[in-house]
Design a protein around this motif. Structure first.
Motif: not given
Length: 84
Positions: A32-61
Motif C-alpha cells: 500500500e506504500n505509494p513510494a514502493l511503486a517508485k522503487n522497482p527493485r523493492e516492488l519486485t522483491a515483494r511481488l516475488e515473495a508474495l508469489r512464493t507465499i501464495n504457492r505455499i498457501f495453495y500447497s497447504l490447502n
C-alpha cells in the motif's frame, strides 16, 4: 490421500501457518506504500515473495482446508483482493 501425507501436512502446518499468515499480511500491507511503486527493485522483491507465499498457501490447502486457514480466511482473502 494417505495418512502419511496428512501427517506431513500437519507437521508443516503446526510450524508454518501462523508465521506464513503474518508474513503475508505484512507484505500486503507494505504494498500500500505509494513510494514502493517508485522503487522497482523493492516492488519486485515483494511481488516475488508474495508469489512464493501464495504457492505455499495453495500447497497447504490443496488436499483439505486446514482449520487455521479457515479461521483466518478473511485475512487471506482481503490480501488476495488487494494484490489483484
Amino acid at each position: 490421500r494417505s495418512d502419511a501425507l496428512y501427517a506431513d501436512i500437519l507437521y508443516v502446518l503446526q510450524r508454518l501457518q501462523a508465521p506464513l499468515t503474518q508474513l503475508f499480511t505484512s507484505i500486503v500491507g507494505q504494498m500500500e506504500n505509494p513510494a514502493l511503486a517508485k522503487n522497482p527493485r523493492e516492488l519486485t522483491a515483494r511481488l516475488e515473495a508474495l508469489r512464493t507465499i501464495n504457492r505455499i498457501f495453495y500447497s497447504l490447502n490443496y488436499q483439505d482446508l486446514p482449520e487455521y486457514f479457515e479461521d483466518h480466511m478473511g485475512e487471506w482473502m482481503a490480501g488476495f483482493c488487494q494484490v489483484v
